[in-house]
Design an enzyme around this catalytic site. Structure first.
Site, short mmCIF file in Angstrom:
data_model
loop_
_atom_site.label_atom_id
_atom_site.label_comp_id
_atom_site.label_asym_id
_atom_site.label_seq_id
_atom_site.Cartn_x
_atom_site.Cartn_y
_atom_site.Cartn_z
N HIS A 155 0.65 -1.32 -0.31
CA HIS A 155 0.23 -0.20 -0.09
C HIS A 155 1.07 1.30 -0.07
O HIS A 155 0.06 2.51 0.00
CB HIS A 155 -1.09 -0.30 1.32
CG HIS A 155 -1.69 -1.51 1.47
ND1 HIS A 155 -3.00 -1.73 0.88
CD2 HIS A 155 -1.14 -2.13 2.01
CE1 HIS A 155 -3.48 -3.13 1.15
NE2 HIS A 155 -2.82 -3.01 2.27
N SER B 36 16.20 19.39 -14.52
CA SER B 36 14.92 20.57 -14.38
C SER B 36 15.14 21.84 -15.64
O SER B 36 16.08 22.82 -14.60
CB SER B 36 14.63 21.02 -13.36
OG SER B 36 13.85 22.11 -13.49
#
Length: 494
Positions: free
Chosen positions: A167, A297
């Site tokens: 999970h 970036s």
């Protein structure tokens, strides 16, 4: 008009290999038709039809389609509105000495050039079988290379503990190698599925325009055995084990769907693996290769974005969804064939293989250069392991005669306090320090440090990795030894 003024698929300009682009190029496609026509003429001559050897030789010498032949074929297609017949006529202009090229000047051989053209048209339908087999043969070794990269990685880190996640929440420890083995197993499934569809590919063979073999039965004057022999010869020449026993005007489009289901599943696997890598990059536990001058970036100079894994995820998303097209193409075919399969297959089949090829090139690059940060991995373990170690502490206390119920309550209280430090105060997990300072736990104070060695919590992971990678995986890769020995890591230009 400049090439910059026309749309070109980024698969060919940015991602796919030259080898795969060549396989699906216009020249390869048309030259494959010509090679099929040569094989047909050779096989028919072998079975007694009066086709002169010098005519076949002339055909052999002109198998590769020239630029001039493409120009001529475009003229014919504008006239006939039929690309295959356009190439039949263009071929005839350079190999027409005895009519087998189907040119306007050809002699009347066994029923004339019209019937020969019909046979050439029939056999052209096989062309994509040959091309598809070449494409499958190209991606299989590349997939094996990715598996080999991960096999080496998994064995190297089979003992290195890391947090497992269920999970996407911290769970029992595994090892870095065990996680890589999970990826390997899924890629092995893809390899086996693609091998299966590759090995089960069959030729359409000489079947006629509706699969009745009527044209060839007439050609051989009612001798059906000659048709069987013809198909055996053709299959051998083209490298197929046999021909499909039932055919219509084409081979059933179910074949394309079976191949797509196998090849396109690789897209789902690639997404899954690269999603894990991207999450681990966020945790700073693992990174894909990063070039010295690479910009992560445009706005944030410090960033090291996992752009290769993101690219693979995007390509995989596209590939994994292509079977829907192949399903629709197959299910909407009517009777012996409708032409609504043609335009979409011109796009989908090359795109499927170009996508798979692009994904494997990038996966090879990533999996051969994964950067691991063991100290970060250990620090994350240290944040969670104290909670996991409490079960061992409870069991140790029981050996000293301490009530399990009382011990459980003491652990619960201290765990909540430590959790508050982590979640509310942003501090590190200090549960073990709290236990060492609490008188209730005095009987096991001296054992606590030995109880929280991460390697005590990885179960059988090292053996699982060794058994799998040195067993099943090694046996499968042995089939690709020749290509793997010569393989080098894919270098990405962008």
């Amino acid at each position: 008009m400049s090439s910059y003024d026309k749309y070109v698929t980024p698969l060919s300009t940015r991602y796919a290999s030259q080898e795969m682009m060549t396989i699906f190029s216009a020249r390869e496609r048309a030259s494959t038709w010509r090679q099929l026509w040569v094989w047909l003429a050779e096989a028919e001559r072998e079975l007694g039809l009066p086709i002169p050897e010098d005519a076949i030789q002339e055909m052999r010498e002109n198998v590769r389609v020239s630029d001039e032949a493409f120009d001529k074929a475009r003229e014919y297609e504008a006239k006939f509105r039929h690309d295959v017949m356009a190439h039949v006529h263009a071929y005839g202009e350079v190999s027409n000495s005895r009519g087998e090229g189907g040119g306007e000047k050809g002699d009347d051989v066994n029923g004339g050039t019209y019937r020969m053209r019909q046979r050439l048209l029939d056999i052209s339908i096989w062309g994509l079988r040959v091309v598809m087999k070449k494409a499958l043969d190209l991606i299989l070794p590349k997939l094996a290379k990715v598996i080999q990269n991960l096999q080496v990685f998994a064995l190297k880190y089979k003992d290195l503990p890391t947090l497992g996640f269920t999970h996407y929440q911290p769970a029992q420890l595994i090892t870095v190698g065990k996680r890589a083995a999970q990826w390997i197993q899924e890629l092995m499934m893809d390899l086996e599925d693609i091998e299966t569809v590759r090995d089960r590919l069959q030729f359409r063979g000489a079947q006629g325009t509706t699969g009745s073999q009527a044209t060839f039965l007439e050609l051989f004057e009612g001798n059906a055995d000659k048709i069987v022999q013809l198909n055996e010869i053709l299959c051998k020449k083209a490298g197929f084990p046999s021909a499909y026993p039932i055919s219509t005007q084409t081979y059933t489009r179910k074949v394309d769907l079976r191949v797509a289901n196998a090849v396109c599943a690789l897209g789902a696997t690639a997404q899954r693996i690269c999603s894990d890598i991207r999450h681990l990059a966020n945790l700073k536990e693992m990174e894909e290769p990063f070039e010295k001058s690479q910009i992560g970036s445009s706005a944030m100079a410090y960033k090291r974005n996992p752009m290769r894994s993101e690219r693979i995820t995007a390509l995989g998303r596209k590939l994994a969804r292509l079977p829907a097209d192949f399903t629709a193409t197959f299910e909407t075919q009517w009777f012996e064939r409708t032409l609504d399969d043609s335009a979409i297959r011109r796009m989908d089949i090359p795109e499927m293989f170009l996508l798979a090829d692009s994904i494997l090139l990038a996966l090879d690059n990533v999996t051969n250069g994964i950067v691991l940060y063991p100290s970060v991995i250990r620090s994350r373990i240290d944040q969670e392991l104290p909670f996991m170690a409490t079960e061992s502490i409870l069991m140790k206390l029981a050996t000293h005669g301490v009530s399990r119920q009382e011990a459980h309550e003491e652990v619960r209280v201290l765990s909540h306090q430590a959790s508050d430090v982590v979640k509310q105060q942003g501090g590190r997990n200090d549960l073990l320090e709290r236990i060492k300072k609490t008188e209730f736990f005095r009987p096991v104070w001296g054992d606590i440090d030995s109880l929280v060695d991460p390697k005590l919590f990885i179960g059988n992971c090292p053996k699982i990795v060794e058994d799998y990678c040195n067993g099943e995986v090694a046996a499968k890769l042995a089939n690709y030894k020749e290509s793997l020995d010569k393989a080098s890591t894919a270098q990405l230009s962008i």
